[in-house]
Design a protein around this motif. Structure first.
Motif, mmCIF file in Angstrom:
data_model
loop_
_atom_site.group_PDB
_atom_site.id
_atom_site.type_symbol
_atom_site.label_atom_id
_atom_site.label_comp_id
_atom_site.label_asym_id
_atom_site.label_seq_id
_atom_site.Cartn_x
_atom_site.Cartn_y
_atom_site.Cartn_z
ATOM 1 N N GLU A 116 0.822 -1.211 0.000
ATOM 2 C CA GLU A 116 0.000 0.000 0.000
ATOM 3 C C GLU A 116 0.857 1.263 0.000
ATOM 4 O OE1 GLU A 116 -2.496 -0.209 3.453
ATOM 5 O OE2 GLU A 116 -0.827 -0.389 4.847
ATOM 6 N N LEU A 117 0.187 2.422 0.050
ATOM 7 C CA LEU A 117 0.871 3.715 -0.012
ATOM 8 C C LEU A 117 0.167 4.684 0.935
ATOM 9 C CD1 LEU A 117 3.157 5.290 -1.453
ATOM 10 C CD2 LEU A 117 1.452 6.004 -3.139
ATOM 11 N N PRO A 118 0.398 4.558 2.244
ATOM 12 C CA PRO A 118 -0.340 5.378 3.214
ATOM 13 C C PRO A 118 -0.172 6.877 3.022
ATOM 14 C CG PRO A 118 0.807 3.569 4.308
ATOM 15 C CD PRO A 118 1.286 3.589 2.889
ATOM 16 N N GLN A 119 0.993 7.324 2.555
ATOM 17 C CA GLN A 119 1.253 8.758 2.469
ATOM 18 C C GLN A 119 0.325 9.472 1.496
ATOM 19 O OE1 GLN A 119 5.318 8.214 0.872
ATOM 20 N NE2 GLN A 119 4.786 9.650 -0.732
ATOM 21 N N ASN A 154 -0.889 -8.320 -4.221
ATOM 22 C CA ASN A 154 -1.429 -7.141 -4.906
ATOM 23 C C ASN A 154 -0.644 -5.931 -4.424
ATOM 24 O OD1 ASN A 154 -4.842 -8.263 -4.832
ATOM 25 N ND2 ASN A 154 -3.694 -7.804 -6.686
ATOM 26 N N ALA A 155 -0.662 -4.850 -5.204
ATOM 27 C CA ALA A 155 0.050 -3.646 -4.770
ATOM 28 C C ALA A 155 -0.528 -2.415 -5.439
ATOM 29 C CB ALA A 155 1.546 -3.759 -5.065
ATOM 30 N N ILE A 156 -0.120 -1.263 -4.931
ATOM 31 C CA ILE A 156 -0.611 0.034 -5.389
ATOM 32 C C ILE A 156 -0.251 0.300 -6.844
ATOM 33 C CG2 ILE A 156 1.445 1.261 -4.568
ATOM 34 C CD1 ILE A 156 -2.146 2.612 -4.264
ATOM 35 N N ASN A 157 0.890 -0.243 -7.306
ATOM 36 C CA ASN A 157 1.287 -0.054 -8.703
ATOM 37 C C ASN A 157 2.132 -1.238 -9.162
ATOM 38 O OD1 ASN A 157 3.820 0.391 -7.573
ATOM 39 N ND2 ASN A 157 3.921 2.560 -8.107
ATOM 40 N N ASP A 158 2.447 -1.256 -10.438
ATOM 41 C CA ASP A 158 3.234 -2.355 -10.996
ATOM 42 C C ASP A 158 4.610 -2.457 -10.356
ATOM 43 O OD1 ASP A 158 1.387 -3.367 -12.757
ATOM 44 O OD2 ASP A 158 2.411 -2.715 -14.577
ATOM 45 N N ASN A 197 5.738 3.492 -2.905
ATOM 46 C CA ASN A 197 5.475 3.642 -4.341
ATOM 47 C C ASN A 197 6.659 3.250 -5.222
ATOM 48 O OD1 ASN A 197 3.138 4.301 -5.840
ATOM 49 N ND2 ASN A 197 4.066 6.200 -6.569
ATOM 50 N N THR A 198 7.646 2.526 -4.668
ATOM 51 C CA THR A 198 8.833 2.197 -5.457
ATOM 52 C C THR A 198 9.128 0.702 -5.416
ATOM 53 O OG1 THR A 198 10.490 2.419 -3.690
ATOM 54 C CG2 THR A 198 9.812 4.442 -4.829
ATOM 55 N N LEU A 199 9.781 0.232 -6.452
ATOM 56 C CA LEU A 199 10.206 -1.163 -6.521
ATOM 57 C C LEU A 199 11.220 -1.464 -5.421
ATOM 58 C CD1 LEU A 199 11.107 -3.080 -9.771
ATOM 59 C CD2 LEU A 199 12.585 -3.244 -7.779
ATOM 60 N N GLN A 200 12.158 -0.547 -5.201
ATOM 61 C CA GLN A 200 13.236 -0.798 -4.250
ATOM 62 C C GLN A 200 12.706 -0.946 -2.822
ATOM 63 O OE1 GLN A 200 13.117 1.638 -6.520
ATOM 64 N NE2 GLN A 200 14.831 1.233 -7.910
ATOM 65 N N GLU A 201 11.836 -0.030 -2.407
ATOM 66 C CA GLU A 201 11.291 -0.108 -1.052
ATOM 67 C C GLU A 201 10.391 -1.328 -0.895
ATOM 68 O OE1 GLU A 201 10.728 1.126 2.947
ATOM 69 O OE2 GLU A 201 12.199 1.696 1.410
ATOM 70 N N SER A 202 9.641 -1.642 -1.931
ATOM 71 C CA SER A 202 8.774 -2.821 -1.884
ATOM 72 C C SER A 202 9.593 -4.092 -1.730
ATOM 73 C CB SER A 202 7.924 -2.895 -3.155
ATOM 74 O OG SER A 202 7.153 -1.734 -3.308
ATOM 75 N N PHE A 203 10.698 -4.157 -2.458
ATOM 76 C CA PHE A 203 11.593 -5.312 -2.353
ATOM 77 C C PHE A 203 12.132 -5.434 -0.925
ATOM 78 C CE2 PHE A 203 15.793 -7.229 -2.442
ATOM 79 C CZ PHE A 203 15.607 -8.360 -3.213
ATOM 80 N N ALA A 204 12.573 -4.317 -0.362
ATOM 81 C CA ALA A 204 13.150 -4.342 0.982
ATOM 82 C C ALA A 204 12.119 -4.746 2.029
ATOM 83 C CB ALA A 204 13.738 -2.971 1.319
ATOM 84 N N GLN A 205 10.926 -4.158 1.949
ATOM 85 C CA GLN A 205 9.908 -4.452 2.950
ATOM 86 C C GLN A 205 9.387 -5.881 2.823
ATOM 87 O OE1 GLN A 205 9.175 -2.561 5.535
ATOM 88 N NE2 GLN A 205 10.662 -1.057 4.799
ATOM 89 N N GLY A 242 8.584 -5.431 -7.217
ATOM 90 C CA GLY A 242 9.553 -5.469 -6.132
ATOM 91 C C GLY A 242 9.219 -6.546 -5.116
ATOM 92 N N MET A 243 7.946 -6.647 -4.761
ATOM 93 C CA MET A 243 7.513 -7.675 -3.810
ATOM 94 C C MET A 243 7.720 -9.070 -4.388
ATOM 95 S SD MET A 243 4.041 -5.655 -2.691
ATOM 96 C CE MET A 243 3.351 -6.915 -1.612
ATOM 97 N N LEU A 244 7.350 -9.237 -5.648
ATOM 98 C CA LEU A 244 7.498 -10.538 -6.306
ATOM 99 C C LEU A 244 8.960 -10.970 -6.343
ATOM 100 C CD1 LEU A 244 6.456 -12.895 -8.037
ATOM 101 C CD2 LEU A 244 6.520 -11.359 -10.020
ATOM 102 N N ARG A 245 9.844 -10.048 -6.656
ATOM 103 C CA ARG A 245 11.262 -10.407 -6.764
ATOM 104 C C ARG A 245 11.869 -10.731 -5.404
ATOM 105 N NH1 ARG A 245 12.799 -6.184 -11.697
ATOM 106 N NH2 ARG A 245 11.632 -7.368 -13.280
ATOM 107 N N ALA A 246 11.352 -10.125 -4.349
ATOM 108 C CA ALA A 246 11.818 -10.482 -3.008
ATOM 109 C C ALA A 246 11.446 -11.926 -2.679
ATOM 110 C CB ALA A 246 11.218 -9.531 -1.977
ATOM 111 N N VAL A 247 10.241 -12.329 -3.057
ATOM 112 C CA VAL A 247 9.804 -13.711 -2.817
ATOM 113 C C VAL A 247 10.657 -14.675 -3.632
ATOM 114 C CG1 VAL A 247 7.880 -15.330 -3.010
ATOM 115 C CG2 VAL A 247 7.451 -12.973 -2.291
#
Length: 388
Positions: free
Chosen positions: A192-195, A255-259, A230-238, A264-269
Motif C-alpha cells: 500500500e501507499l499510506p502517504q 497485490n500492490a498500489i502499482n506495478d 510507491n517504489t520497486l526498491q522499497e517494496s523489495f526491501a519491505q 519489487g515484492m514478487l522479486r523479493a519472494v
C-alpha cells in the motif's frame, strides 16, 4: 509501446452538467485517441480569446511529474509532451520526486514562471492543500492526476474498480493455481501507499475486497500489508523483511498500489527461493515487459498512461477556454493478461490463455461501493466513487 485498443480508455464522467464538444473533445464520450494538431491548435486559438497567454505570445503549461525516472511517470510525460507539441504550446516539466516539499517548491517555481495552467502529479496528500493554495493565490487552474486537490479537475484511476478487479482476479487465479484449500493456508500481502491518503487507499482496499470476493473465509491474520513508498526498491526491501513471517510451502499472493511495487515484492519472494509458491497481479500494466516475461506475474489492471496526455492537454485548453468540465474524470480499466496483451500493446505477442475464466463479481463490487459511501475519510470525494 503502441496501444491498439482505444475503447479501453473510455472514461467515466463525474456528476456534472454535460460538457460541450470542444473541437472534438468531450470528456463524457472521448475515446482516448489523440486529437489532430489542427484540432488542438483550434482549441488554443479559442482559449486564447478567452484567457490570453500570460507572456503575451503562447501558452505555457506546467507539468509536475510524480517522478521522471519511474516508468509510469515517463510514459505519462511523453504523452503530455506529444500533445503539447501538437498544440504548439510550451510544456515546462518539473520532477516532484515522490516528495511533498519538492512538489511545493515546484508549485512556487511554476507561479514564478507565470505558467497558464498546471497539471499536477504529486503523491503526498498532506502537501496537497499547500500546493493548491500556491496556485489559488496566483489564479492558475489545475488538473490533478490520481491525488485529488480541492478546486482542481481530478483525472486518474477509478480506484475502487481497478483495485477490486485486481484483487478478484488474484483470488480466482490463486484458486486455479493452488486450489481453494491450499489458498486458505497461504498469505495475502498488499503493498500500500499510506502517504497518499484516503483516495489511493480505495485502490488497495478494493484489492482486499476483491480478493475476499473469491475467498470470503480467508483468515484475517493471514492478510499482511507493507508500505511500498510507491517504489520497486522499497517494496523489495519491505517484502524481504516480511518473508520470515510466512511459513515455507504455503501460497504467497500479492497485490500492490502499482506495478513497480508488485514487481519489487514478487522479486523479493523469488530471491528467497519461493517462486513456486507465489502469484502476483500488478496495477497499471505499464511494466508490460515484466508482465510478459515473469510467469508469476499473471495479470495487471490496465491504466494506459500513454494516453493520459490525450485528455490532459485538452482538459487544460478547455479550462482556459472557459468550457465546463466535470470535477472528476475516471479511467475505465481492463485486465491485461499474457493472453490478451497483444490486443492492447502491439509490440508484444499474446501468450497462452489462463487455466480459468475470470468473472468480475459485480454484486460483491456493488456491496463494496455501498460500504464506501458515508465513510468520514471520503467526505467531499463522492465524485471519485463510481455508481456501479
Amino acid at each position: 509501446m503502441a496501444l491498439v485498443g482505444l475503447t479501453a480508455l473510455g472514461l467515466t464522467y463525474g456528476n456534472v452538467a454535460a460538457a460541450d464538444d470542444f473541437h472534438g473533445f468531450d470528456p463524457a464520450s472521448y475515446d482516448g485517441a489523440m486529437l489532430s494538431a489542427d484540432q488542438l491548435q483550434a482549441m488554443v486559438k479559442d482559449a486564447s480569446a478567452v484567457t490570453p497567454p500570460r507572456n503575451g505570445s503562447k501558452y505555457v503549461i506546467g507539468f509536475a511529474n510524480l517522478q521522471r525516472d519511474m516508468t509510469f511517470g515517463v510514459v505519462v510525460e511523453k504523452g503530455i509532451q506529444a500533445n503539447a507539441d501538437a498544440a504548439s504550446v510550451e510544456l515546462t516539466v518539473a520532477d516532484n520526486r515522490l516528495d511533498g516539499p519538492t512538489a511545493l517548491a515546484n508549485a512556487q517555481s511554476f507561479v514564478q514562471r507565470s505558467v497558464d495552467y498546471v497539471i499536477e502529479f504529486q503523491t503526498d496528500v498532506n502537501f496537497g492543500p499547500q500546493v493548491m493554495n500556491v496556485f489559488n493565490q496566483d489564479g492558475v487552474k489545475v488538473a490533478a492526476i490520481d491525488i485529488p486537490m480541492a478546486g482542481a479537475t481530478f483525472f486518474g484511476a477509478n480506484n475502487p474498480k481497478s483495485g477490486f478487479m485486481g484483487g478478484s482476479y488474484l483470488g480466482q487465479a490463486a484458486i486455479a493455481k493452488f486450489g481453494a484449500d491450499k489458498v486458505k493456508q497461504g498469505y495475502y500481502v498488499i503493498g500500500e501507499l499510506p502517504q497518499s491518503g484516503a483516495i489511493p487507499a480505495m485502490r488497495t482496499e478494493g484489492q482486499q475486497a476483491g480478493f475476499l470476493s473469491a475467498m470470503p473465509d480467508f483468515p484475517k491474520d493471514h492478510m499482511l500489508r507493507i508500505d511500498t513508498k510507491n517504489t520497486l526498491q522499497e517494496s523489495f526491501a519491505q517484502m524481504t523483511n516480511l518473508m520470515g513471517r510466512i511459513p515455507d510451502g504455503v501460497p504467497i499472493m500479492i497485490n500492490a498500489i502499482n506495478d513497480q511495487s508488485a514487481i519489487g515484492m514478487l522479486r523479493a519472494v523469488k530471491q528467497a527461493g519461493r517462486q513456486a509458491d507465489v502469484i502476483a497481479v500488478g496495477n497499471g500494466a505499464d511494466e508490460t515487459k515484466a508482465l510478459v516475461d515473469e510467469p508469476e506475474l499473471v495479470a495487471a489492471t490496465g491504466y494506459f498512461p500513454e494516453r493520459y496526455g490525450n485528455y490532459l492537454i485538452p482538459i487544460a485548453l478547455s479550462a482556459l477556454a472557459g468550457k465546463p468540465l466535470p470535477p472528476a474524470v475516471l479511467v475505465n480499466h481492463v485486465m491485461i493478461t499474457k493472453a490478451n496483451v497483444c490486443e492492447y500493446y502491439k509490440d508484444y505477442k499474446c501468450g497462452e490463455k489462463p487455466s480459468f475464466e475470470y468473472k468480475f463479481p459485480q454484486a460483491e463490487f456493488e456491496a463494496h461501493l455501498a460500504s464506501l459511501k458515508g465513510q468520514d475519510s471520503l467526505k467531499g470525494y463522492e465524485t471519485l466513487i463510481p455508481s456501479k
